[in-house]
Design a protein around this motif. Structure first.
Motif, PDB file in Angstrom:
ATOM      1  N   ARG A 157       2.167   7.189  -6.949  1.00 49.09           N
ATOM      2  CA  ARG A 157       1.311   8.284  -7.440  1.00 49.09           C
ATOM      3  C   ARG A 157       1.982   9.656  -7.264  1.00 49.09           C
ATOM      4  N   ALA A 164       2.311   1.636  -3.495  1.00 50.37           N
ATOM      5  CA  ALA A 164       1.267   2.077  -4.424  1.00 50.37           C
ATOM      6  C   ALA A 164       0.999   3.567  -4.261  1.00 50.37           C
ATOM      7  N   ALA A 165       0.941   4.045  -3.018  1.00 45.54           N
ATOM      8  CA  ALA A 165       0.733   5.475  -2.779  1.00 45.54           C
ATOM      9  C   ALA A 165       1.927   6.278  -3.264  1.00 45.54           C
ATOM     10  N   ALA A 166       3.134   5.792  -3.010  1.00 45.81           N
ATOM     11  CA  ALA A 166       4.338   6.496  -3.445  1.00 45.81           C
ATOM     12  C   ALA A 166       4.415   6.579  -4.964  1.00 45.81           C
ATOM     13  N   ALA A 224       0.827  -1.204   0.000  1.00 45.40           N
ATOM     14  CA  ALA A 224       0.000   0.000   0.000  1.00 45.40           C
ATOM     15  C   ALA A 224       0.861   1.254   0.000  1.00 45.40           C
ATOM     16  N   VAL A 225       1.958   1.229   0.751  1.00 49.34           N
ATOM     17  CA  VAL A 225       2.857   2.390   0.787  1.00 49.34           C
ATOM     18  C   VAL A 225       3.488   2.599  -0.584  1.00 49.34           C
TER      19      VAL A 225
END
Length: 70
Positions: free
Chosen positions: A65, A61-63, A58-59
Motif C-alpha cells: 500500500r 500486504a501493508a508494504a 501481513a507485512v
C-alpha cells in the motif's frame, strides 16, 4: 526478547552517498558508522520496530500500500 523491524534499503548510488558522508564525519573526528562497514550497518530507513511484527504476508500486504516499489 529481540525486536523486529521493517527496513528500506537504499539503491547503490544513495548507499554510496551516505557512506561518503559517514567518511567525511570520521575525517572531521566526529562519530560515524564508517568504521563499521558490515551488512548489519548498511544505510537504511527503518519504517517500524516492535517486539513482534505480524507474519510476512501481513507485512508485505501493508508494504504494497506504500507508494514504493516492493
Amino acid at each position: 526478547m529481540a525486536a523486529s523491524s521493517v527496513d528500506l534499503g537504499l539503491d547503490p548510488a544513495l548507499d554510496a552517498e551516505v557512506r561518503a558522508q559517514w567518511g567525511l564525519l570520521a575525517e572531521a573526528g566526529l562519530p560515524s558508522l564508517s568504521e563499521h562497514p558490515g551488512p548489519s550497518n548498511a544505510p537504511h530507513v527503518t519504517l517500524v520496530q516492535r517486539r513482534r511484527l505480524p507474519g510476512p504476508d501481513a507485512v508485505l500486504a501493508a508494504a504494497a500500500r506504500l507508494p514504493l516499489a516492493v
